[in-house]
Design a protein around this motif. Sequence first.
Motif: not given
Length: 497
Positions: A177-192
């Motif tokens: 996920l981190a290699c696909s887009g850092l915005q997705a990392v932020v999103y997954l952290c928000a979901l957690w």
Amino acid sequence: MSKCSHTYVLLSLAFIIVNLLTLNHLRPWIDEVMMLDTAYNAAFHGRWQTTAWYRVVGQYPFPTYPPLYQMLAAAWMRLFGSSLVAVRSINLLMTFLLGGACLRMMKRQGLALSVWATVLFTLLLWGTGEMAWMYRNGRPDMLCALLVATAILAARRYLASESPSTRIAVIAASAALACSGLQAVVYLCALWSFCFIADRERRKPYIRLLVLMLTGFSLGIPSVALFMLAHGRLVAFASSIVQYSATLSSLALTVVPWAGDVLGFDAIPYTQKLLQLTTKMSLGQRLLSIAAYRSFLILAAITLAAYISCYRNSLRLLLSDAGFQTWLFALCTPIVMVLAGRFPVYYHWMAFLPLLLSVTLMAVRSRVWCAVFCVAAFTMSAFGIRSMLPDGQGDYSRLQSFIGRQAFKKSDVVVCPFSVFYEIKPLCDTCYFAGIFPTEYISHADYIIEAPDGDAYDQPVTDYLNKLKADSTLTITAIDTCEKPSLTLYQVKKKHE
């Protein structure tokens, strides 16, 4: 395969066929060309470089976006070719897999999906116009969405059984996920964070899950950084992260001048670049931009009415309902992403997908609301399919014919707009997309393709053309034109030639 699976596959195939027949109605645009120019060069020239990017920290343009999508696109091009339909179809595959992952997510929650609930889910996934726009162009957003869904599935398996295999799955999914887009990392952290607050009974397992996710991020993000370092672009990569977050940009505009004074470097070039890219919209204006997402707002309103109706005699239990919690997360997402930095139209899947899950959960519970949602889904799909039809801006076949009839050689250097990307790349090895690429790096041009009636991103090509026309040592000759879309081909020659 169950009836629901059959329904999803068959209905998805129908949408895929419609898309394959209409993909060329959406002309290539700036983000798409920026992402895919490097992939094309890697696939057919063996070079990880681009002439469709901007200069960062004074360096020669280089793609500073995490490279996983571009690598996958390069492999896809090698297998299936570089035509517009062939390249964009990778996102159709990712959307199909995304839908399958979402259905599996709901089944693993113990949900007995009905055929009509599956129809509803599939229509909303493929048919809404805003969602269709996201998966029909060559950006990495569907890859980010698919990897988020994969990470959620891995996380749920881990929470059900904390085995070594589930730990590895969470770490691997987070790293990818981190290699696909850092915005997705932020999103997954928000979901957690949302799940951690909502699920009071499993706080300790969620903390252990966070450790695994952070382990994955600590593998993925340094891998991207090492990739950039190997190409001499680590500082540019770090700078691009700041530039594309309004929050980080505002902080940097305060810190960079101070750091320049302390460390003794000229901070003006950095602050000027930040000022160019920083949005002038206020926080409130950025939040209100979600109002343009009509499908989301309509579905959110209907869904809220449905949950209130079902819990009208026991509203206190509403907050503990998994479907309503998912609805709340969908509503919170725009706020979280705006606070994190930005929430442009191609990030809207982050809000739409949890809303889609909430809708489906309600449709399984209530036949009446399932019928209401189905009516809304069919209506939205009708408008969505309509958005795939020609928009009146021009026939792509005319553009293809215009480019195809030119006597270009592989060695010719062409300055061109984004709209001709798929047609010009196979013909000329050097194509400068001056709508984003700095023209000071263009040493010479044999041809210029101008889009006189184009948008703001086509204006730099016209500006470059006018600059060459003012050069007394050059002869600029218009040799061909195209109407709808409006294009003009100019040949550039030295006067002594």
